[in-house]
Design an enzyme around this catalytic site. Structure first.
Site: not given
Length: 320
Positions: A218, A184
């Site tokens: 997300h 990420e």
């Protein structure tokens, strides 16, 4: 007879869910192909830095990360819970290739005369200082949680929880503490920032933009459980964390520092705010949280994240 009917109903329900998931993933993949094609086309047409183009490339990279998580359903594999061992392995494989693809994409869309390793947060200078400040500031914010662990005499339990009890526990722990922070931060902090910096976008705009992209990425969990309020909450705190991580990344100029800070935050999880009102030593916890926030603020006030201390070109090399 009743059991057979229940099994048939469950099978039909699963088939319907799989068809719905397949149609959604098909749309996701088609959108990804379209925006990828447009991004490559624009890069061929415009070889000079354009701010709008920098934003677009960052969107392509972040969308690619999310789309890769649903690649296996698109290929016909069954839909599995995100903590299922097989699902974790599948997503780790697809994210690995996204990191490779993202690297190649950045080197293609950004002229090699413009792109430098410091834009990706890859350098040696001030590495240990950067790690120390990134993890130290994070520990200040979690001071109340750390103290609560010892007050509850749960440190043995907490340490034992770090020792995986099953294969599924092992891979979940590896994903949460190592793989997810690494992937990420590399995509959303390193690659996205690099394409935006190369297109003359100012550091603070890059920080805010990548934070929003991180939060939006997300929000894909709405496809899995569909609770809007949960998505809003997740978007909010992941965007805030994205902002925190991006500030550390730009101020220190080190990718590895934010990877370790991200891993520590994943280890701690969200603070147990209920304990502030129900815990036997709630006064102590209140004091520790307050001390942690004060210490965090003082460190910032006295220049703990001053880019000059780390010779961070992400800030210092920008005249914007």
């Amino acid at each position: 007879m009743q059991n057979e009917q229940n099994e048939k109903n469950e099978q039909n329900k699963n088939k319907t869910q799989n068809k719905k998931c397949l149609s959604i993933t098909t749309i996701l993949m088609l959108i990804w192909i379209i925006i990828l094609f447009i991004g490559i086309l624009l890069s061929v047409i415009f070889r000079t830095p354009i701010q709008t183009l920098g934003f677009y490339h960052a969107i392509v990279l972040s969308y690619s990360f999310v789309a890769s998580l649903y690649l296996w359903q698109f290929l016909g594999f069954p839909t599995l819970p995100r903590d299922n061992r097989i699902a974790i392995k599948q997503r780790m494989i697809s994210v690995f290739f996204v990191c490779i693809f993202g690297t190649l994409y950045v080197f293609f869309v950004v002229p090699t005369t413009t792109l430098e390793l410091w834009m990706l947060g890859i350098r040696i200078e001030y590495l240990f200082q950067s790690i120390g400040v990134a993890v130290g500031l994070s520990m200040c914010l979690f001071l109340g949680s750390l103290v609560q662990i010892f007050l509850d005499f749960r440190y043995q339990e907490s340490l034992s929880s770090l020792i995986p009890q099953s294969q599924n526990d092992k891979i979940c722990l590896f994903r949460n503490l190592i793989y997810a922070p690494l992937a990420e931060e590399y995509v959303f902090r390193s690659l996205c920032s690099a394409v935006m910096i190369a297109n003359n976008i100012s550091p603070w705009i890059v920080i805010v933009s990548t934070s929003i992209l991180f939060g939006m990425a997300h929000s894909h969990h709405i496809l899995e459980h569909g609770r809007l309020i949960s998505i809003i909450i997740m978007f909010t705190y992941t965007s805030i964390f994205g902002f925190y991580s991006a500030v550390i990344f730009f101020c220190t100029g080190h990718l590895f520092a934010v990877i370790l800070a991200h891993g520590f935050c994943n280890l701690m999880g969200l603070p147990d705010f209920d304990a502030l009102f129900t815990h036997q030593y709630r006064i102590v916890l209140w004091i520790c949280y307050i001390i942690g926030v004060i210490a965090f603020s003082l460190f910032l006030a006295f220049g703990a994240l001053d880019p000059i201390h780390y010779d961070s070109l992400l800030f210092l090399n920008s005249s914007l």
